[in-house]
Motif scaffolding. Sequence first.
Motif, short mmCIF file in Angstrom:
data_model
loop_
_atom_site.label_atom_id
_atom_site.label_comp_id
_atom_site.label_asym_id
_atom_site.label_seq_id
_atom_site.Cartn_x
_atom_site.Cartn_y
_atom_site.Cartn_z
N UNK A 68 38.53 40.95 37.08
CA UNK A 68 38.78 41.96 38.12
C UNK A 68 39.88 41.52 39.07
N UNK A 69 40.06 40.20 39.24
CA UNK A 69 41.18 39.72 40.07
C UNK A 69 42.50 40.11 39.41
N UNK A 70 42.60 39.91 38.09
CA UNK A 70 43.84 40.25 37.41
C UNK A 70 44.09 41.75 37.47
N UNK A 71 43.03 42.55 37.35
CA UNK A 71 43.19 44.01 37.41
C UNK A 71 43.63 44.45 38.80
N UNK A 72 43.05 43.83 39.82
CA UNK A 72 43.45 44.24 41.18
C UNK A 72 44.86 43.77 41.49
N UNK A 73 45.23 42.61 40.96
CA UNK A 73 46.61 42.15 41.14
C UNK A 73 47.58 43.12 40.45
N UNK A 74 47.19 43.54 39.23
CA UNK A 74 48.07 44.46 38.49
C UNK A 74 48.21 45.79 39.22
N UNK A 75 47.09 46.28 39.76
CA UNK A 75 47.14 47.55 40.49
C UNK A 75 48.03 47.42 41.73
N UNK A 76 47.89 46.30 42.42
CA UNK A 76 48.71 46.04 43.61
C UNK A 76 50.19 46.04 43.24
N UNK A 77 50.50 45.34 42.15
CA UNK A 77 51.91 45.26 41.73
C UNK A 77 52.41 46.64 41.31
N UNK A 78 51.58 47.36 40.54
CA UNK A 78 52.00 48.65 40.04
C UNK A 78 52.28 49.62 41.17
N UNK A 79 51.44 49.58 42.19
CA UNK A 79 51.66 50.48 43.33
C UNK A 79 52.88 50.07 44.15
N UNK A 80 53.16 48.76 44.21
CA UNK A 80 54.29 48.29 45.02
C UNK A 80 55.62 48.46 44.28
N UNK A 81 55.58 48.23 42.96
CA UNK A 81 56.83 48.23 42.20
C UNK A 81 56.95 49.44 41.27
N UNK A 82 55.89 50.23 41.18
CA UNK A 82 55.94 51.42 40.35
C UNK A 82 55.71 51.17 38.87
N UNK A 83 55.59 49.92 38.47
CA UNK A 83 55.43 49.59 37.05
C UNK A 83 55.01 48.14 36.89
N UNK A 84 54.65 47.79 35.67
CA UNK A 84 54.40 46.38 35.33
C UNK A 84 55.40 45.92 34.27
N UNK A 85 55.66 46.82 33.34
CA UNK A 85 56.59 46.58 32.24
C UNK A 85 57.93 46.07 32.76
N UNK A 86 58.38 44.95 32.19
CA UNK A 86 59.71 44.46 32.51
C UNK A 86 59.81 43.61 33.77
N UNK A 87 58.73 43.50 34.52
CA UNK A 87 58.79 42.67 35.72
C UNK A 87 58.68 41.19 35.35
N UNK A 88 59.17 40.36 36.24
CA UNK A 88 58.99 38.90 36.08
C UNK A 88 58.11 38.39 37.22
N UNK A 89 57.00 37.80 36.86
CA UNK A 89 56.02 37.36 37.85
C UNK A 89 55.87 35.85 37.80
N UNK A 90 56.01 35.20 38.94
CA UNK A 90 55.78 33.76 39.01
C UNK A 90 54.37 33.51 39.52
N UNK A 91 53.64 32.64 38.81
CA UNK A 91 52.32 32.20 39.29
C UNK A 91 52.45 30.72 39.61
N UNK A 92 52.13 30.34 40.84
CA UNK A 92 52.48 29.00 41.31
C UNK A 92 51.26 28.24 41.82
N UNK A 93 51.19 26.98 41.44
CA UNK A 93 50.17 26.11 42.03
C UNK A 93 49.31 25.41 41.00
N UNK A 94 48.01 25.39 41.26
CA UNK A 94 47.05 24.64 40.44
C UNK A 94 46.66 25.48 39.23
N UNK A 95 47.58 25.61 38.30
CA UNK A 95 47.38 26.50 37.15
C UNK A 95 46.21 26.04 36.29
N UNK A 96 46.12 24.73 36.05
CA UNK A 96 45.19 24.24 35.03
C UNK A 96 43.74 24.55 35.39
#
Lengths: 425, 327
Positions: free
Chosen positions: B148-176
């Motif tokens: 649900x975190x990923x879905x809410x992040x996607x919704x946030x991005x989609x509403x801010x940028x109008x799309x997800x397709x073709x965007x470049x997203x950086x995820x930073x920090x304690x990935x592992x």
Amino acid sequence: MRAITNTRLFDPASGLDEIGAIVFNDEGIIACGSDIRPPSDASIIDGTGLVTTPGLVDMQVFIGEPGEEYRETLATASQAAAAGGVTTMIMMPDTQPVIDDAALVDYISRRARGTALVNVHPMAGITKGLNGEMMNEFGLLHEAGAVAFTDGSRSVMNARIMQKAMSYAANFNALIMHHAIDTNLVGDGVMNEGELAIRLGLSGIAVIAETIMIERDIRLVEATGARYHVAQISSRESIDIIRQAKDKGLPVTCGVSANHLMLNQNDVENYRTFAKLMPPLRTEEDRQALIEAIADGTIDVIVSGHNPQGEDAKRRPFGEAEFGSIGVETLLAAGLTLHHEIEVPLTRLIAAMSTTPAKLLGLSAGALTIGHPADLALIDIDAPWIVDADNLHSRSRNAAIEGRKVQGKVMKTIVSGKIVCENND
Amino acid sequence: MTGTSELSAFEGFLSRHLIGIQGLSPLEINYLLNLADDYVELNRRADKKNDILRGRTQINLFFESSTRTQSSFELAGKRLGADVMNMNLSTSSINKGETLVDTAVTLNAMNPDLLVVRHGSSGAVSLLSQKVSCAVLNAGDGSHEHPTQALLDALTIRRAKGKLQGLRVAICGDIVHSRVARSNILLLQAMGATVNLVGPRTMLPKSFEGLGVHCFHDMQSGLEGCDIVMMLRIQNERMDSAYIPSLREYFHLYGLDYEKLKFAKQDALVMHPGPMNRGVEIDSILADDPEKSLIAEQVEMGVAVRMAVLEALAKNLPNGSENGGTA
């Protein structure tokens, strides 16, 4: 007096592989060969179409007795062993209490003689309490019947303690068997390090956790001259290290578990805790390399690593579940399956599961030698079956190779001349 | 998605549980995001309630405590009319004898309809889902997934940028150690976005490259060309286990401030799943900057997304509306 006739006698120790007869009684093997005619008073077992080999010597079996009888007792483990053609179990010392005292070695040996169907030889700890700090009384333990020294599933992390233990063990020419893995590098790891662990969100155990410890130990062998055996290796890199040590002529040997020859890390997919093993299952390339190393003799011994775990210990989230799998009953079938599927020479497999461990431990076993106790397995090497833990004899059901097709079935197991298991299928 | 009413039978959410983004189709993801979009509007009204889950029992079973996620799920369930019960079983307080499976069997006997589960071990929620007859929703399992975190992040991005397709997203920090990162990688890739991962090598091992992402170990190269910069929370215990030497060094190298944000696209936006360590992974003023930060928006989207997922799962229950039930 008994005899198995018309059987394919197969003895890696002497190179014997011919149709013939073997005559024996409770005292030992009396005669063996193609030209043997059993005496008229012998009771005859018809071995037509079957192979007679020395009974298997499983060099790494965890038994819950004393202390955790709900996992396994000497009696139930021995029933599983007998059903799988294993006539000698080498028992790990991590019981409760741990086996680090001559009186306990004596107790286990007596208890086994009273309740077990097969031979049981305990190993004793390298250190007191298996805690890696104080060396055990190798002399007294050895005299009481401990056939080798190991801290079980614990590593001796302190190099100085290991150095002293090896040096002292060399006095007795005793075998040190080590769970060679660096505990600090293992950390909270639960499976092979790599992409699969990343995807599953599980902590990985790097191959270097194993290789660093083996390399350290080999340096100590060079310094002390001790006979040293790695209980289980799991990776291609470890094979190379062992091979180099052997090329130098060092008294270094190693084992692998049958599970590591049958499975790879993909078997933990879907968080299958039955495949959570220590050392962990590695990649398919590692598995192939391990099989090749059995064929070329770099790996000396195949063990079951039999580690019975109660249902509660395995029915948990992967990270919290216990390590280990049962396997003493399926050891032979797993080995023979490699012979059928990948054409690993039969002589290498039987040697690795019988002749070589007997030799390393100084036992009168693992060979069809006149005068040796008649510990034998009569095998239908082609018979196919499917591993179903419900039909196995262990008290626990955590079989990593559950559901796997295997080939090779034990028809009779004979210990000290007596039939201890008979398969009438 | 529009104008395909004939195909609507193939749309919607098909699974019984939501264990992870793994295994969801882009169609299912879109369905959930569209549904959530509608709930955003509902949530902004004075009357925020509907009765889609009336009569349903939702249990929030949290083996790891989390005020934010739990309240978000609680609010989502209540706005849909469900009876919501919260159970906090932080690992230390569980009776030693009771295993996860025992807990699952016990709860199942109380006939809940929706079980929202957070657990500290990867795979635990999936294990639990095999032992119950209700729908199970993963609210985070170990380092595995937090769908649900990923879905809410996607919704946030989609509403801010109008799309997800073709965007470049950086995820930073304690990935592992991050389930948020894993779920986001899967979802963003499924929706046609490109993912850059940025972190020190201790927190971003090589094996991540196998997931089809781009790995970087400095912020400058990692943020280049990015539309979104997503920061992850640093846990204090990471220093004890030698992943990083100190928080100040971490902030110096990887903490997001206005300076480092310049490496990304000019219109890049900043996200954080919360709770934030201000001054550790993100500069405090930047985090609060409405021009740059989507962090407050993420929290709002969280409730909407969870409402959408609860509705979708309830429909698929054996006695749900899609299956001839009365609910």
